[in-house]
Write a protein that holds these residues in place. Structure first.
Motif, PDB file in Angstrom:
ATOM      1  N   GLU A  20       0.680  -1.303  -0.140  1.00 34.37           N
ATOM      2  CA  GLU A  20       0.032  -0.103   0.027  1.00 34.37           C
ATOM      3  C   GLU A  20       1.052   1.268  -0.220  1.00 34.37           C
ATOM      4  N   ASP A  55       1.220  -6.870   6.025  1.00 33.64           N
ATOM      5  CA  ASP A  55       0.884  -8.212   5.756  1.00 33.64           C
ATOM      6  C   ASP A  55       1.761  -8.604   4.771  1.00 33.64           C
ATOM      7  N   ASP A 110      -7.044   1.831   2.653  1.00 35.44           N
ATOM      8  CA  ASP A 110      -7.189   2.647   1.349  1.00 35.44           C
ATOM      9  C   ASP A 110      -8.163   3.708   1.549  1.00 35.44           C
ATOM     10  N   GLN A 112     -11.496   3.895   1.672  1.00 38.07           N
ATOM     11  CA  GLN A 112     -12.749   3.614   0.992  1.00 38.07           C
ATOM     12  C   GLN A 112     -13.955   3.586   2.171  1.00 38.07           C
ATOM     13  N   SER A 218      -7.108  -2.616  -5.904  1.00 41.38           N
ATOM     14  CA  SER A 218      -7.732  -3.602  -5.089  1.00 41.38           C
ATOM     15  C   SER A 218      -7.040  -4.728  -4.977  1.00 41.38           C
ATOM     16  N   HIS A 219      -7.092  -5.508  -3.767  1.00 42.24           N
ATOM     17  CA  HIS A 219      -6.467  -6.767  -3.951  1.00 42.24           C
ATOM     18  C   HIS A 219      -7.595  -7.752  -3.811  1.00 42.24           C
TER      19      HIS A 219
END
Ligand code: UDP
Ligand code: MG
Length: 324
Positions: A20, A55, A110, A112, A218-219
């Motif tokens: 990120e 992570d 993020d 969102q 997005s992951h």
């Protein structure tokens, strides 16, 4: 607001981060500003912190977290030894926070999810709630496909008997009291949003509108979304196995009727050269059997993974000294 808790709780905001580097420099100051606002409005204690969980990122995420922690003591970070996925990252953060604070709020990094919903979440806690679910009131910024697939997912989950809060993902406040019990849920296959309703305690929801990712990508592509959905259903419900049993029973009934019919036709010398019908039946049953074995296999596989009792997260680095 009627405040039934008068002590100011210590809040830890738990934020999973995977590759990120694009978004963290934008959102970290926003999290800090929100934490300050919560402190200034007498909602939370000065000891509150923002905990980033790296992570196993392959980019500069960890060095960013490390530099934030050097700039301001409100930022702390832990790093997983490798990438384990979002659910395990949140778990690692929550377990890190256990016993060190009064409340945690988990949120994606993020931007969102509306950061300001935290004010309502903390207020709900101060009014007595132990778990506060962040619920998306609108999904206008999601694509048509994501919105619809996500909503069908919640409907299917509830239909299959798994209790999930509609349109709630992993933006939630959890008190330390609940975390104490959560730690006894030792499963390896994690579906956090389905686990907290099972723990019980007084819970409530706050509503916010979901925005677009501030940067980066997005992951959660479709493949991972489907995997999460299957995991969620099989974690929380054995309904698919019941369903197979039911379908199996009906197919057997019809099959038995079919056999009698075939024998009668045979005895009355009325047999046809039924290649097409035979093929259809064989194919149908073959497909059904494979599907059923597959669904049961899902559960067997999970049981296998659970019996290994492997660690669900491994923390390799911290920006601070936990024992101090
Ligand atoms: N994330 C993570 N590990 C992963 C994938 C994602 O910790 O393996 C984090 C990611 O950094 C973000 C959150 O999980 O904070 C949600 O991921 P993303 O925004 O990519 O998913 P979406 O919002 O598109 O569903
Ligand atoms: Mg996101």
């Amino acid at each position: 607001m009627e405040r039934i808790r008068n002590e100011k709780p210590t809040l830890w905001i738990v934020i999973p981060c995977y590759n990120e580097e694009a978004v963290l420099p934008i959102t970290a100051p926003q999290f800090k500003a929100e934490l300050q606002l919560l402190k200034d409005t007498n909602r939370i204690s000065e000891k509150s912190r923002i905990l980033f969980v790296n992570d196993g990122s392959k980019d500069a995420t960890w060095s960013l977290i490390d530099s934030f922690s050097k700039e301001d003591e409100c930022f702390i970070g832990i790093s997983q030894s490798r990438n384990r996925g979002h659910q395990n990252a949140v778990l690692a953060g929550l377990m890190e926070a256990l016993g060190q604070c009064d409340i945690t709020i988990s949120i994606d990094c993020d931007g969102q999810d509306d950061i300001h919903a935290m004010e309502d979440m903390v207020d709900a806690y101060l009014q007595g709630a132990e778990v506060v679910y962040g619920v998306r009131s609108s999904r206008e910024t999601d694509t048509w496909f994501k919105r619809n697939s996500a909503q069908s997912f919640y409907k299917l989950m509830n239909h299959l008997g798994a209790e999930v809060v509609y349109n709630h993902a992993d933006y939630r406040l959890v008190s330390n009291t609940v975390l104490e019990h959560f730690k006894d849920y030792e499963e390896v296959n994690l579906f956090l949003r389905g686990m907290f309703p099972l723990i019980g305690f007084h819970s409530t929801s706050v509503y916010y509108s979901r925005k677009e990712r501030m940067a980066g990508e997005s992951h959660y592509p479709l493949k991972k979304m489907i995997a999460l959905a299957i995991n969620g259903i099989t974690d929380l419900s054995v309904e698919p196995i019941h369903l197979i049993a039911k379908v199996g029973a009906w197919v057997s009934v019809f099959g038995f009727a079919g056999i009698i019919w075939a024998i009668v036709r045979h005895l009355t010398n009325n047999t046809v050269q039924g290649w097409a019908s035979l093929t259809c039946i064989v194919l149908f049953l073959g497909g059904l059997q494979l599907l059923s074995i597959g669904v049961i296999g899902e559960y067997v596989g999970k049981t296998y993974m659970e019996t290994k009792r492997r660690p669900r997260y491994i923390i390799s680095k911290r920006t601070y000294n936990k024992d101090r």
